[in-house]
Write a protein that holds these residues in place. Structure first.
Motif, mmCIF file in Angstrom:
data_model
loop_
_atom_site.group_PDB
_atom_site.id
_atom_site.type_symbol
_atom_site.label_atom_id
_atom_site.label_comp_id
_atom_site.label_asym_id
_atom_site.label_seq_id
_atom_site.Cartn_x
_atom_site.Cartn_y
_atom_site.Cartn_z
ATOM 1 N N ILE A 208 3.255 8.309 -5.114
ATOM 2 C CA ILE A 208 4.504 7.958 -5.779
ATOM 3 C C ILE A 208 4.812 6.512 -5.407
ATOM 4 C CG2 ILE A 208 5.941 8.890 -3.914
ATOM 5 C CD1 ILE A 208 8.031 9.549 -6.140
ATOM 6 N N GLY A 209 5.278 5.755 -6.385
ATOM 7 C CA GLY A 209 5.635 4.362 -6.156
ATOM 8 C C GLY A 209 7.073 4.118 -6.573
ATOM 9 N N PHE A 210 7.785 3.355 -5.767
ATOM 10 C CA PHE A 210 9.161 2.991 -6.070
ATOM 11 C C PHE A 210 9.182 1.509 -6.424
ATOM 12 C CE2 PHE A 210 9.349 6.563 -3.131
ATOM 13 C CZ PHE A 210 10.098 7.464 -3.887
ATOM 14 N N LEU B 77 6.770 -0.061 -3.652
ATOM 15 C CA LEU B 77 6.593 0.560 -2.351
ATOM 16 C C LEU B 77 5.898 1.880 -2.660
ATOM 17 C CD1 LEU B 77 7.063 0.535 0.691
ATOM 18 C CD2 LEU B 77 9.206 1.751 0.266
ATOM 19 N N ASN B 78 4.606 1.957 -2.391
ATOM 20 C CA ASN B 78 3.794 3.123 -2.723
ATOM 21 C C ASN B 78 3.636 4.042 -1.526
ATOM 22 O OD1 ASN B 78 3.308 2.454 -5.407
ATOM 23 N ND2 ASN B 78 1.518 1.240 -4.899
ATOM 24 N N PHE C 140 3.223 -1.706 0.612
ATOM 25 C CA PHE C 140 3.793 -2.636 -0.358
ATOM 26 C C PHE C 140 2.638 -3.086 -1.238
ATOM 27 C CE2 PHE C 140 4.406 -6.997 -1.767
ATOM 28 C CZ PHE C 140 5.596 -6.864 -2.475
ATOM 29 N N SER C 141 2.805 -2.992 -2.573
ATOM 30 C CA SER C 141 1.700 -3.284 -3.483
ATOM 31 C C SER C 141 2.151 -4.163 -4.644
ATOM 32 C CB SER C 141 1.132 -1.969 -4.027
ATOM 33 O OG SER C 141 0.067 -2.195 -4.908
ATOM 34 N N THR C 142 1.378 -5.222 -4.916
ATOM 35 C CA THR C 142 1.629 -6.069 -6.083
ATOM 36 C C THR C 142 0.686 -5.619 -7.190
ATOM 37 O OG1 THR C 142 0.089 -7.798 -5.370
ATOM 38 C CG2 THR C 142 2.362 -8.009 -4.648
ATOM 39 N N GLN C 143 1.260 -5.347 -8.364
ATOM 40 C CA GLN C 143 0.508 -4.805 -9.484
ATOM 41 C C GLN C 143 0.936 -5.516 -10.763
ATOM 42 O OE1 GLN C 143 0.707 -0.492 -7.255
ATOM 43 N NE2 GLN C 143 1.004 -0.488 -9.429
ATOM 44 N N GLY C 144 0.433 -5.059 -11.900
ATOM 45 C CA GLY C 144 0.809 -5.643 -13.181
ATOM 46 C C GLY C 144 -0.399 -6.003 -14.008
#
Length: 181
Positions: A109-111, A87-88, A70-74
């Motif tokens: 791949i990330g969802f 979800l990577n 689980f990844s927080t990005q932006g």
């Protein structure tokens, strides 16, 4: 498509049963993320990732490491934050250049799970999948405890605004700590 991709990852993860050894583990990382491409005044946004992995030793010097994170990005833009949660699923090829030091590379791949800008949902205007390439290095302090540095180069457009031809991509630098069982 998602079922085929997840099936392929499962085969990779569990198909190496005759490999020298499989270790499972948990991992947490500090992310420094931004959006690149057709964006102006984007600055980094600090986030995190958390999840699990399997390190599948193919030989003494080579391992395959599929992960579920689980990844927080932006990114941050002049007073407001654009937050993307994914979800990577990276699949890393690890080459041990020394007993405890490895170099790694692999696709990801990330969802998209959620997309918010100052609390407002914009998931309908963001691409539901994100493809990237990871490059990194790791160091094993002990047989169980390791640390890593990684950069994710976004390869696909995360913007899905109708009629918009801009190209916006993720860029994520992470520093991680992992524990293998």
């Amino acid at each position: 498509m998602k079922k085929i991709l997840l099936s392929a990852i499962a085969v990779l993860a569990f198909g190496f049963t005759n490999a020298q050894g499989v270790k499972f583990g948990v991992k947490a990382a500090l992310n420094v993320a931004t959006l690149t491409g057709d964006v102006e005044d984007a600055s980094s946004l600090v986030g995190f990732q958390v999840g699990g992995f399997a390190e599948i030793k193919v030989s003494e010097k080579f391992a395959v490491q599929p992960e579920l994170m689980f990844s927080t990005q932006g990114a941050s833009f002049d007073g407001f934050d654009s937050k993307l949660n994914y979800l990577n699923i990276p699949v890393m090829a690890k080459f041990y250049v020394a007993k405890s030091f490895s170099l790694e590379a692999g696709p990801q791949i990330g969802f998209l799970l959620s997309a918010k800008e100052d609390g407002e949902d914009f998931k309908d205007f963001a691409s539901s999948t994100d493809f990237g390439l990871n490059l990194g290095a790791g160091y094993d302090f002990t047989e169980n405890l390791s640390a890593g540095l990684r950069y994710n180069i976004g390869l696909s457009n995360v913007s899905d605004f109708p009629g918009d031809s801009s190209s916006i991509k993720n860029g994520v630098f992470s520093v991680s700590l992992a524990y293998k069982f």
